[in-house]
Structures are given as C-alpha cells and as structure tokens.
Design an enzyme around this catalytic site. Sequence first.
Site, PDB file in Angstrom:
ATOM      1  N   SER A  87       0.713  -1.514  -0.058  1.00  0.00           N
ATOM      2  CA  SER A  87       0.156   0.169  -0.178  1.00  0.00           C
ATOM      3  C   SER A  87       1.309   0.980   0.081  1.00  0.00           C
ATOM      4  O   SER A  87       1.888   1.383  -0.790  1.00  0.00           O
ATOM      5  CB  SER A  87      -0.645   0.220   1.740  1.00  0.00           C
ATOM      6  OG  SER A  87      -1.397   1.351   1.279  1.00  0.00           O
TER       7      SER A  87
ATOM      8  N   ASP B 101      -6.220   1.198  -3.643  1.00  0.00           N
ATOM      9  CA  ASP B 101      -7.409   1.753  -3.085  1.00  0.00           C
ATOM     10  C   ASP B 101      -7.897   2.529  -2.361  1.00  0.00           C
ATOM     11  O   ASP B 101      -8.736   2.484  -2.131  1.00  0.00           O
ATOM     12  CB  ASP B 101      -7.602   0.032  -2.677  1.00  0.00           C
ATOM     13  CG  ASP B 101      -6.444   0.140  -1.541  1.00  0.00           C
ATOM     14  OD1 ASP B 101      -5.504   0.913  -0.981  1.00  0.00           O
ATOM     15  OD2 ASP B 101      -6.950  -0.882  -1.257  1.00  0.00           O
TER      16      ASP B 101
END
Length: 489
Positions: free
Chosen positions: A110, A257
């Site tokens: 991430s 995301d």
Amino acid sequence: MTIAEWMTRSGVGFGTSGARGLVSAMNDAVCFAYTLGYLRHLESFGEFGAGRPVALAGDLRPSTPRILRACTAAIHHAGGVPVFCGFVPTPALCLYAYGRSTPSLMVTGSHIPSDRNGIKFNRAGGEFLKEDEAGMRVQQVTLPEGRFDEAGMLIDNDPLPEPIDVLSAYTARYADFFGSKALHGLKLAVYQHSAVGRDLLVSVLKSLGAQVIRLGRSEGFVPVDTEAVRQEDRDQARHWALEHEFDALLTTDGDSDRPLLADRQGIWLRGDVLGILAARFLQARAVATPVNSNTALELTGFAEQISRTRIGSPYVVQAMTEAAQKGIAPSVGYEANGGFLLATPVALQGRSLKALPTRDAVLPMLCALVAARGCGDDLTALLETLPPRFTVSDRLAPLASTRSLTGIARLREETLATRSLAPFSASCGPVRRLDETDGLRLIFENNAIVHFRPSGNAPELRVYAEAGNENDAGRLLQMGLALAAPWRD
C-alpha cells in the site's frame, strides 16, 4: 509450523490489511508458507481445492514480482490454478475475483516505504475478516524439501503466467454508471507517481469525458499515504494548481485502493470528508466508518444508520454487511484514508452499480467530481455544504507498538484520574468522554477530539485531531504529537 509460529519466527505479522513486513524478512519461504496457510484455511470450508483457480495481482514495488512468484509456486503446490491479473489496482482484482467467487490475493505494501511489502488475502466473495485471520494462524504448514536455498529463496524460479485483462471491466463499471459525459468540460490532472492504477485512472476519467493531463510520473516507488500526506506532495499540488489551472487533481496510494483528491488550489481533501461526500451522493441509508473518521457524518444527517468501528477495512466490511443483511440499503463504508466500499448495489437515475465490498479509490473521487458540478465544478464550494468539522492527522515514526501502547495506557490512567489533560484543558475544557474502540480517543467538553493509536501496518503512532475550525485542529494535532514524542525514549 503453524502460521502463527511462522509469524513469530519471521517477524512478518498481520495488520489491518493482511501480512506486512520488511522485504528482507519476506523471503520466498515465508510468502510460500503464508499462501499455503491461506489456501488451507479456505479449503476447510470449501472455498479452495485441487483444480480451483486463485486470482493474484501486485503493485509496482521492486519486490512485488518476486513475492508474486513465491505465491504462485504455493498455489501450484496446493493443486490450485493461479490466474495472474497483472500489476493492477486491488479493487480491479477484487471486482474480477468476487464476480467469479474466486479466492484472490494482492501483493502490496500500500502506502508504506518500498523496503516493506505485504500480501492481502481475500475470500471468494469478500475481504478476509478477523476470524479468517485467526483461522489462518492455526494452519500447519510444512515446506516441500529441496525447493528453497539456505536463504529461504526458491531454487527454481518460474516466470509468472501471462496476465489476463481485468482492467476493461473495471473501467466499464464507472463509464456505465456515470455516463460518457459526466465529466465533460473538466480539466483534470492525475498525479501518477508510482501508483499501480496511474494509467487506469487516466482511462476512466477520459471515458467520462474529461480532459486529462498527467503529472509526476516516477520510475522509483513513492510512498504516498492518503491519510498523512507528505509536505512535498502538498507543496507540489499547489505548484501544479498555479501552473496548470486544473479543476481538480487526482491520485491514489500504491495499490490504488485509497484516493487523494485536490481542489483547484491544489489543497488535498481529507479522505473521511471525501467519504461523506460520496456516501451522500450515492444516497446511502447505512454508513459504516471507523471511529477516527470526521464526525460531520453524524451532523449531516442523511444516513439512517451509522456504525463506528475499529480501524481497518475488515471491521468496516463486517458492519456494513450486517446493515445490508437487515435490509438497510444502500449500505456503504469508508475509511479515514478515503477507501470506499459498497456492500449493496446502488441505483441512481436509471443506472446501477454493483456491490464491491473492498476499498476503492476511483468511486469516491468520481462521486465528488460529479456532485461538484452542481457547485460550479468547485470542490471547495461542495465542501462548504458540509457542517464545519475539520480533521488532521500525522504520525510519529519509527515508534514500536509496544512503546505506543505503554504511553497510551499511562495517558488513559492520568485522564481517568483527573478528567483533565494538560496542555489541552486550557482551550478544550475537561475530558468529557474516552472512546477506546481503537486506541485512545479523547472527546473534550468543547467537542474537540484527540486520538492516539498505534498503526496496524508499521512501527508508528498515528495521532488524529478534530475541531470546529482548521487552525484549532492543527494546533491540537501538534500538541498531541508533542505529548507523545517522549514515548520514543
């Protein structure tokens, strides 16, 4: 060994978004073992077996291809069929996999620096919940003999399979729902850095009629954290706003995301505020969001049910799913980082959007841009339609979780004993309430909030502050950081 023992031995533990650790600790043997444990957990209730497909994808970190190969080798060893979806956003992988009731995993760290990485595991129909993590921990795994060298690396390193196309369906999802003219006439900039969805985001915006310019593409990995934006990204956004005169600037974190959206002045919107705008635009009746998200949600008043959860998408998924099961729909969720989740389909103006119960970066940004069309395409004007509550956050790093927890425990004892907390009491009054849903959240008499929480993904302390104006929120944040700084010693 059990997966729990592998975690202890390797130092690669589970956070709020799956397994995370240093790349040096995530050797092929560890990644292989974790993947086997994951598949055996799924097999225990019928979601995996010999001949079953398992979808996988990854972000653009240098270590991601190697880890993907280790995961692929484990899928083969377990008798499964790896379906490589390429280097694509996590929500694009999940849209493909959930639609086919196929287990999936995403290799990504991430937003954390490139010396770390991770593996996010998914069930056949949704995200791993906390009970799945517990089920995976007890799985016994024995590595096959002769497959790894002394450093735990695969001896035979087979190439990844040819990737299938999952991006076309993901792009069509938004083109079909919003329409080809939804963003017509807008000049939008995309900060591409090293986000895996950097080109996809451009394609989605163009499919909705926007003029798009690309900025800041990087060959090296850039750790963009949508919840704690780096000063260089703040400065760069303002500079680009003056230079390019765009209507908005869009970007995402590494696995695309979590969104980050800036207005015409290059000022980044908070992710939790973006979540409120998206939920309101989609006419959500039920909203689930972590305890650290902006409380303007309650003040806005559009949602019939609001669930405040612990921080992490598994908790949000569980709460919004429970609302959907009660028939409260649309049921949505979002996090303070801006990631937006759909537990149920949404229908607006004769168009429908299927559920996608995992974090998505594209949907909330599109919702805000389309909603702003009624405010002269001005995101700042759109924000002014919300009650005035301002949240800011930052982090102390590195700071081990054990030290953070010790400091928080002492702070809790002091606050319970006195109901006041220097230096906050002078401006905020006494502490009216303590919320220990996740970390320690202090709500003061004047409704200001300061929240301390160890990160679930990295050795750092997160500090959040909320107040009725931006200056007060910033001042409280600096006071919170100063209060916690000695915990490093």
